[in-house]
Design an enzyme around this catalytic site. Sequence first.
Site, PDB file in Angstrom:
ATOM      1  N   HIS A 266     -22.556  26.065  21.306  1.00  0.00           N
ATOM      2  CA  HIS A 266     -22.908  26.782  20.088  1.00  0.00           C
ATOM      3  C   HIS A 266     -22.199  28.131  19.961  1.00  0.00           C
ATOM      4  O   HIS A 266     -22.442  28.858  18.993  1.00  0.00           O
ATOM      5  CB  HIS A 266     -24.421  27.002  20.023  1.00  0.00           C
TER       6      HIS A 266
ATOM      7  N   HIS B 121       0.811  -1.220   0.000  1.00  0.00           N
ATOM      8  CA  HIS B 121       0.000   0.000   0.000  1.00  0.00           C
ATOM      9  C   HIS B 121       0.842   1.267   0.000  1.00  0.00           C
ATOM     10  O   HIS B 121       0.747   2.063  -0.926  1.00  0.00           O
ATOM     11  CB  HIS B 121      -0.940   0.015   1.213  1.00  0.00           C
TER      12      HIS B 121
END
Length: 672
Positions: free
Chosen positions: A479, A266
């Site tokens: 948030h 790989h």
Amino acid sequence: MTKQNNIDELSINTIRTLAMDAVQKATCGHPGTPMALAPLGYTLWQKYLNYNPQDPEWPNRDRFVLSVGHASTLIYSLLYLADVKNSVTLDDIKNFRQLKSKTPGHPENHITPGVETTTGPLGQGFANSVGIAMAEKWKAAKFNKPGFEIFNHNVYAIGGDGCMMEGVTSEAASLAGHLKLSNLCWFYDNNNITIDGNTKITFSEDVGARFKAYGWNVLHVDDANDLEKIGKAIETFQKTKDKPTLVVVDSHIGWGSSKQDKSSAHGEALGEDVIKATKKFYGWPEDEKFLVPKGVRENFAETLGKRGAKLNLEWKELFSKYKDKHPEMAEQINLMERRELPKGWDKDLPQFKADSKGLTTRESSGQVLNAVAKNIPWLVGGSADLAVSAKTNLKFEGAGNFEAGEYGGRNLHFGIREHAMGAITNGMNLSKVRSYGSTFLIFSDYQKPSVRLASLMEIPNIFIYTHDSIGVGEDGPTHQPIEQLSGLRAIPGLIVLRPADANEVVESWKSLMVLQHQPAALVLSRQNVPTIDRTKYHPAHGASQGAYVIAGDLEVLPEVILMGTGSEVSLAIEAYEILKSEGIKARVVSMPSWEIFEKQSQSYKDKVLPPQVLARVSVEAASVLGWERYTGLKGKNIGLHSFGASAPLKDLLEHFNLTPSKITQAARSLVK
């Protein structure tokens, strides 16, 4: 393995051996996947791709995306053998991964002609391809006329197990299935190998079943060396008109080598001995390096080259007739392809009157966006399920929604898929459709890889972020963005704009729309901010230079400079008035875009921020990181040093010292 004619086998093995030799010479890279997928790449390019190597920017060309960017030698070999204009040479392949070559470790669209998109972070290419397919569907719906099929190209992408594991792929595939993008074909290289070994240690799902659930047509090629089966799969895709197609291709990484089906094939060079043995298996001269046998490039020229040139010429002839019959539409296509704006694109921009109550910058941005979009027909976009809140809906007559089977709409609905939205809008911009996506600033974290890649690729994507600070209030720390502004400003090439009021919003849109090679992040407030009285303070057009003196006498050297962005500029102006009443000579500098300001001349920058004035105070409802560039060692930075809190905005501003009294207090301490 099906029987191949000699030139097919010779061409495929040329791709394989070029990959092996390039990685070996560089002593790093990924040879196994190109060795396995050479038959797929060859079959697609030679027999099915509508692509003219001598005009790689032809607007109606099929797109090829290598989402497995680590397998870059596959696309480099194809670009070289196909003789793509101004692209890869054999010397470039020999200089794989070397400084200033056209063959970097992963494909870069701004470096190598013929590379459609920069890939490397797995899944990004797949998600980009969804945006490219959406752009084609939109352009076809917008520009095609009876007898004039100007846009009808397909999009092909190759990815592997890593791409399938990444969440961005799932987000993008889900949306592609929902939209029934029948012009999109993905090839899944099912080789069961990743860096850590066989995928059985991490990945056992039925990918085909997943994609069927997404609404895709799923096909299976059980042998990557079977050219006939690959061809039939592509032909089935081309006949499918109601859904995207996934072709699962079973392959053997490092095919033909002693490292076949092993993770060692790989991500590392095979080694000279393994390469020699593999070449012997291929029937290849063992000691020859970077061999391109006679007839291979001629084979590409005879098939892909001739087919592409013929299709390209036919398209140009059709477009010439289209231009005669539909001149206005043809001009729009030409402007869009050149990333230019139509004359008068900014003629209807609103101007906002002074208002102490003001409005949110997300609201004023929505008004400006709608005015701009009316005059730029190829400006399209949407949000991650927050259009109503982000104010990014196009509301004028004819805007419409982009939906399955109704692809002419300009409002895109991405669902709650922030990461895919960033990658998809990148893909649309790569197709020259100017697109934008919007969400809350806190969720820019979900799409940061796409923002970074937009900047790396030098494309003018527009990222709209609202709810920009602790002004979110009661929603609380989860948030309330703190470090996000600093993170965005750290991305090379990204233009970040945080306007102070509605008229700076107008200037921000004027600045970002003319960008051709840089993305922009427009950062907007949820809470109202005063619309500054420009008869009392300086005009907003100074924002076009990134920073400007908004309050204070330009001819008087100040004792202290107050500076900020966004909603905090109005707080600085209040502090300025207090200091002024006390006889302290102050100046307020609004700095909506550090990046644009840094591009100005030194004389202009010194005029705005006189270097001899060391008493400086910054104020921004975010991390103070970076402000020391402008305030210096002796200045003071008022901002956030922690996460936020859940409370009404007024209480939060007081708690975090974001008040005029705290600003004046800091200023006084520096002036003494």
